[in-house]
Design a protein around this motif. Structure first.
Motif, PDB file in Angstrom:
ATOM      1  N   GLU A   1     -76.300 -20.128 -24.850  1.00  0.00           N
ATOM      2  CA  GLU A   1     -77.035 -20.442 -26.072  1.00  0.00           C
ATOM      3  C   GLU A   1     -76.072 -20.762 -27.210  1.00  0.00           C
ATOM      4  O   GLU A   1     -76.364 -20.497 -28.375  1.00  0.00           O
ATOM      5  N   TRP A   2     -74.909 -21.275 -26.900  1.00  0.00           N
ATOM      6  CA  TRP A   2     -73.923 -21.603 -27.914  1.00  0.00           C
ATOM      7  C   TRP A   2     -74.060 -23.080 -28.303  1.00  0.00           C
ATOM      8  O   TRP A   2     -74.388 -23.944 -27.479  1.00  0.00           O
ATOM      9  N   THR A   3     -73.760 -23.357 -29.552  1.00  0.00           N
ATOM     10  CA  THR A   3     -73.749 -24.736 -30.049  1.00  0.00           C
ATOM     11  C   THR A   3     -72.312 -25.118 -30.355  1.00  0.00           C
ATOM     12  O   THR A   3     -71.629 -24.430 -31.120  1.00  0.00           O
ATOM     13  N   ARG A   4     -71.856 -26.205 -29.734  1.00  0.00           N
ATOM     14  CA  ARG A   4     -70.492 -26.670 -29.955  1.00  0.00           C
ATOM     15  C   ARG A   4     -70.537 -27.890 -30.871  1.00  0.00           C
ATOM     16  O   ARG A   4     -71.328 -28.811 -30.652  1.00  0.00           O
ATOM     17  N   THR A   5     -69.649 -27.883 -31.866  1.00  0.00           N
ATOM     18  CA  THR A   5     -69.695 -28.896 -32.918  1.00  0.00           C
ATOM     19  C   THR A   5     -68.283 -29.359 -33.243  1.00  0.00           C
ATOM     20  O   THR A   5     -67.350 -28.562 -33.245  1.00  0.00           O
ATOM     21  N   LEU A   6     -68.154 -30.676 -33.522  1.00  0.00           N
ATOM     22  CA  LEU A   6     -66.914 -31.238 -34.054  1.00  0.00           C
ATOM     23  C   LEU A   6     -67.193 -31.725 -35.472  1.00  0.00           C
ATOM     24  O   LEU A   6     -68.173 -32.457 -35.707  1.00  0.00           O
ATOM     25  N   VAL A   7     -66.341 -31.301 -36.409  1.00  0.00           N
ATOM     26  CA  VAL A   7     -66.501 -31.645 -37.823  1.00  0.00           C
ATOM     27  C   VAL A   7     -65.211 -32.296 -38.287  1.00  0.00           C
ATOM     28  O   VAL A   7     -64.108 -31.789 -38.012  1.00  0.00           O
ATOM     29  N   ASP A   8     -65.321 -33.455 -38.995  1.00  0.00           N
ATOM     30  CA  ASP A   8     -64.095 -34.107 -39.444  1.00  0.00           C
ATOM     31  C   ASP A   8     -63.490 -33.354 -40.628  1.00  0.00           C
ATOM     32  O   ASP A   8     -64.051 -32.359 -41.114  1.00  0.00           O
ATOM     33  N   SER A   9     -62.335 -33.820 -41.110  1.00  0.00           N
ATOM     34  CA  SER A   9     -61.585 -33.077 -42.128  1.00  0.00           C
ATOM     35  C   SER A   9     -62.310 -33.001 -43.460  1.00  0.00           C
ATOM     36  O   SER A   9     -62.012 -32.146 -44.290  1.00  0.00           O
ATOM     37  N   ARG A  10     -63.304 -33.906 -43.698  1.00  0.00           N
ATOM     38  CA  ARG A  10     -64.083 -33.847 -44.938  1.00  0.00           C
ATOM     39  C   ARG A  10     -65.370 -33.056 -44.787  1.00  0.00           C
ATOM     40  O   ARG A  10     -66.138 -32.922 -45.732  1.00  0.00           O
ATOM     41  N   GLY A  11     -65.640 -32.525 -43.576  1.00  0.00           N
ATOM     42  CA  GLY A  11     -66.812 -31.685 -43.373  1.00  0.00           C
ATOM     43  C   GLY A  11     -68.017 -32.412 -42.853  1.00  0.00           C
ATOM     44  O   GLY A  11     -69.122 -31.864 -42.875  1.00  0.00           O
ATOM     45  N   THR A  12     -67.879 -33.618 -42.325  1.00  0.00           N
ATOM     46  CA  THR A  12     -68.998 -34.357 -41.762  1.00  0.00           C
ATOM     47  C   THR A  12     -69.107 -34.057 -40.276  1.00  0.00           C
ATOM     48  O   THR A  12     -68.100 -34.084 -39.555  1.00  0.00           O
ATOM     49  N   VAL A  13     -70.320 -33.745 -39.807  1.00  0.00           N
ATOM     50  CA  VAL A  13     -70.542 -33.435 -38.396  1.00  0.00           C
ATOM     51  C   VAL A  13     -70.362 -34.706 -37.582  1.00  0.00           C
ATOM     52  O   VAL A  13     -71.033 -35.723 -37.826  1.00  0.00           O
ATOM     53  N   ALA A  14     -69.456 -34.652 -36.576  1.00  0.00           N
ATOM     54  CA  ALA A  14     -69.165 -35.821 -35.751  1.00  0.00           C
ATOM     55  C   ALA A  14     -69.820 -35.729 -34.384  1.00  0.00           C
ATOM     56  O   ALA A  14     -70.124 -36.747 -33.766  1.00  0.00           O
TER      57      ALA A  14
END
Length: 751
Positions: free
Chosen positions: A198-211
């Protein structure tokens, strides 16, 4: 007489005993279960953090592949010849092999786009969407991973650039860019996520935008992360913290910042998953404990009814026995109460006999008491005699001094010498009568700054009669100034006097005694040597224990109780110093070396972290750059755990588990410090250090051993092979931090 109204029935006492026994057990079980649950939760947190690291590594590998492809494309001969149209076709061919790329751009250093595979050659090309990343390439001449931006084309799609410099003749000629869609990162995040988690994996760029996101990506990709997320991850490499997700769910977030892009890989876990073990454990322990208490109290209540009847019968029988009337106790289901009834019946018959025996026992007890009193009196008499005999020689001295004062002769230097030495001896006698206090190190110290030469002068003065009696030649080489200590003058005088007295007594008449002092190892070293009878090797390890003495001859029969050197060690250690003895054997003389901290360092006895070897910094780095540390250990858990601790302290850390991996990490990290396990497979830590030196030359890091071998020989070997410190496992993180921090000032100055 005790009133029955103040007492409680037996059943209530049994209930109280039951509760008093079970409540601590249940409480202890609750604590144990809570600790186990917390340990389980910490294990899950570590697992989530490792998952975040794995996600960051997967992203870095994905980007590294694109960067390598761009570097290869940047070597095209078409660029050397300025054939941009041919290079446009070459980029189009490469684009077909890279499913993650949307299109390829070639940009001039001034920001002017020269070609874009999304447009036919010669068509107008829109301006670039992320000028910030282009500026960083122009400034650093290094590959850069940009941030999510809306494209300038007709579709206005989300994408991010991967830019590499095209260098010719040492100068930046072009910037080659691959524009990548966020959808291509979906495979990166989903590969790391098992389907049942039940984990959510996320990549966020250096300005904080979800990629990229494994849960509901269409809703959140391209949206800014929460402000609390950005605040808690600001300027941190990794960590775990509580937060609220973008869809308003309480969660725990584990994150790892990818370098050098600055993107963040985050794994988000609902709070209920991590908190569930503790809640479940508390409910189980609480329910089980309450049920156990109910069952135990009920059982005690039922059992007490039968027991109470039997005890009441026993009380009635005892009362009848006291009145001299025969009484038979009813049989009981409790064996002890049945035996009690039988004993009460026998008691009536044996009462007179027991009275006679009682009188005899009283007489015997009185005799024993008298004997014990006599033994106590003998002990007290012995102690009184000991105190008397020890102080007896001092009484006439005190009297004589009093007479001198009354006659007005107290102002002479001789009188001052006698007064000072008398106080010294009285204090010694007090200590000898309380050996337990001395051995525990609880003697009082009156510290003050003083020159060691003054202590030596007083000790020489005190021992001069003995030295002259044995016709010894005493050589004193102690500077009159420059050797300041913070100490108790009397105690330090006693230390030096004891060493001189031992040297005089255990040296044949006409011998030689030498005493010298120098500044050494950040403190002061005092050495007392003689050419006397020496010591056997088996005596030296026990020499400073109480009541241990060397062999005596008749002419040395006036020796003391064997407490002198034990006191010396206690006094030296109380001043934060140490003492060592050495002898080449019987007839070869002896030497005693005392080390005391200098005045600035003599506040308290040093702890283990304060006794580490001095560290002469040898690292040069750019100002503000974090210290780069390479940890090489074949124990994976130990290496990773140490790397995490160092990383949290602001160090840049790489980990290797064998020689080949260590050399690979050296090329990538260029470490300032290398912590090497000695017992590595195939090539040991010494061999790894040799290979690193051969590879890095003058830029080699500072080496420190991290090992389970802690004997003196092991330390000597590591130091001889160029290791600056020898840490013994389990390592003390405080000693290690102090070792690393000692390098920081010089590194900053070097920058």
């Amino acid at each position: 007489m005790f009133s029955t109204s103040q007492s409680l029935p037996l059943r209530w006492h049994l209930v109280r005993i039951t509760l008093g026994t079970l409540i601590p057990v249940v409480a202890f079980a609750a604590v144990v279960v809570f600790q186990l649950a917390r340990t389980e939760r910490e294990s899950v947190e570590l697992r989530v953090l490792r998952s975040a690291r794995a996600l960051a590594s997967a992203f870095e590998r994905e980007m590294s592949g694109s960067i390598r492809t761009l570097h290869a494309l940047a070597e095209s001969d078409h660029l050397d010849r300025g054939e941009l149209e041919a290079f446009h076709d070459e980029c189009a061919r490469v684009l077909r092999t890279q499913p993650a790329w949307r299109h390829v751009l070639l940009i001039a250093p001034d920001g002017q786009p020269l070609l874009n595979t999304a447009y036919p050659w010669g068509s107008p090309i829109p301006a670039i969407a992320d000028p910030e990343s282009l500026a960083r390439v122009v400034e650093t001449h290094q590959p850069v991973i940009g941030n999510i931006a809306v494209g300038r084309g007709a579709r206005r799609a989300l994408a991010f650039p991967v830019r590499v410099p095209v260098m010719r003749g040492g100068a930046l000629r072009y910037v080659l860019t691959a524009v990548i869609t966020p959808e291509s990162l979906t495979s990166v995040v989903t590969r790391q996520a098992p389907g049942d988690e039940e984990w959510t994996r996320t990549l966020v760029d250096s300005r904080g935008t979800v990629a990229a996101r494994t849960v509901d990506p269409g809703r959140f990709v391209g949206q800014p992360a929460t402000s609390s997320f950005m605040q808690k991850t600001h300027d941190l490499e990794q960590g775990v913290f509580a937060n609220t997700s973008m869809d308003g769910v309480p969660v725990y977030v584990a994150f790892r910042r990818s370098q050098p892009s600055g993107w963040i890989a985050a794994v988000v876990t609902p709070k209920r998953i991590l908190d569930a073990p503790v809640t479940r454990s508390m409910l189980i322990v609480g329910g089980f404990g309450f049920a156990l208490l109910l069952v135990s109290v009920g059982g005690a209540w039922v059992f007490s009814r039968n027991l109470e009847r039997s005890i009441t019968g026993a009380a009635t029988a005892a009362a009848a026995l006291a009145e001299g009337a025969p009484h038979r106790m009813e049989p009981s289901s409790v064996r002890e109460l049945t035996r009690l009834g039988e004993a009460l019946e026998r008691s009536g018959r044996l009462l007179r006999e027991r009275e006679r025996e009682r009188d005899a026992n009283l007489a015997a007890a009185e005799a024993a008491r008298a004997e014990a009193v006599e033994a106590t009196r003998a002990k007290d008499a012995f102690l009184a005699m000991l105190g008397h005999e020890l102080r007896n020689p001092l009484a006439p001295i005190v009297t004589a001094l009093d007479l001198l004062r009354r006659r007005g002769l107290a102002g002479t230097p001789e009188h001052e010498v006698i007064s000072r030495q008398l106080r010294h001896v009285v204090r010694l006698v007090d200590d000898l009568l309380d050996v337990a206090r001395i051995t525990r190190g609880q003697m009082s110290l009156h510290r003050e700054p003083l020159e060691l030469s003054s202590v030596v002068a007083r000790a020489v003065e005190a021992t001069a009669p003995l030295v002259e009696q044995w016709r010894h030649a005493l050589e004193v080489d102690v500077p009159t100034s420059g050797l300041r200590v913070l100490g108790d003058a009397d105690r330090l005088t006693q230390v030096v006097a004891n060493l001189l007295t031992n040297a005089a007594r255990y040296t044949a008449p006409g011998g030689h005694i030498q005493m010298r002092a120098r500044a050494c190892d950040g403190g002061i070293t005092l050495v007392v040597e003689d050419d006397g009878q020496g010591m056997p090797p088996d005596l030296i390890p026990r020499l400073f224990e109480p009541f241990v003495q060397g062999p005596r001859t008749l002419e040395r029969s006036e020796g003391g109780l064997g407490l002198g050197l034990s006191l010396v060690r206690s006094f030296v250690e109380a001043h934060g110093g140490r003492i060592e003895a050495h002898s080449d054997g019987p007839g070869q003389g002896s030497s005693f070396t005392v080390w005391l901290p200098g005045h600035e360092d003599a506040v308290a006895p040093p702890g283990p972290s304060e006794q580490r070897e001095g560290i002469a910094p040898m690292v040069e780095a750019a100002s503000g750059e974090p210290l780069r540390v390479l940890v090489v250990d074949d124990n994976v858990d130990a290496a990773e755990g140490l790397a995490d601790l160092l990383g949290l302290n602001g160090y840049q850390v790489a980990v290797a588990h064998d020689c080949a991996e260590a050399l690979s990490q050296v090329d990538a990290l260029r470490p300032h410090v290398a912590l090497l396990d000695i017992g590595l497979p195939d090539v040991d830590g010494y061999g790894v250090a040799e290979r690193i030196r051969a590879r890095m030359g003058d830029a080699s890091p500072v080496f420190a051993a991290l090992t389970g071998y802690g004997q003196d020989g092991d330390r000597a070997r590591s130091h001889a092979l160029g290791f600056r410190h020898h840490f013994v496992k389990p390592i003390d993180i405080d000693d290690l931090s102090a070792f690393l921090e000692a390098l920081r000032p010089v590194r900053s100055e070097a920058g």
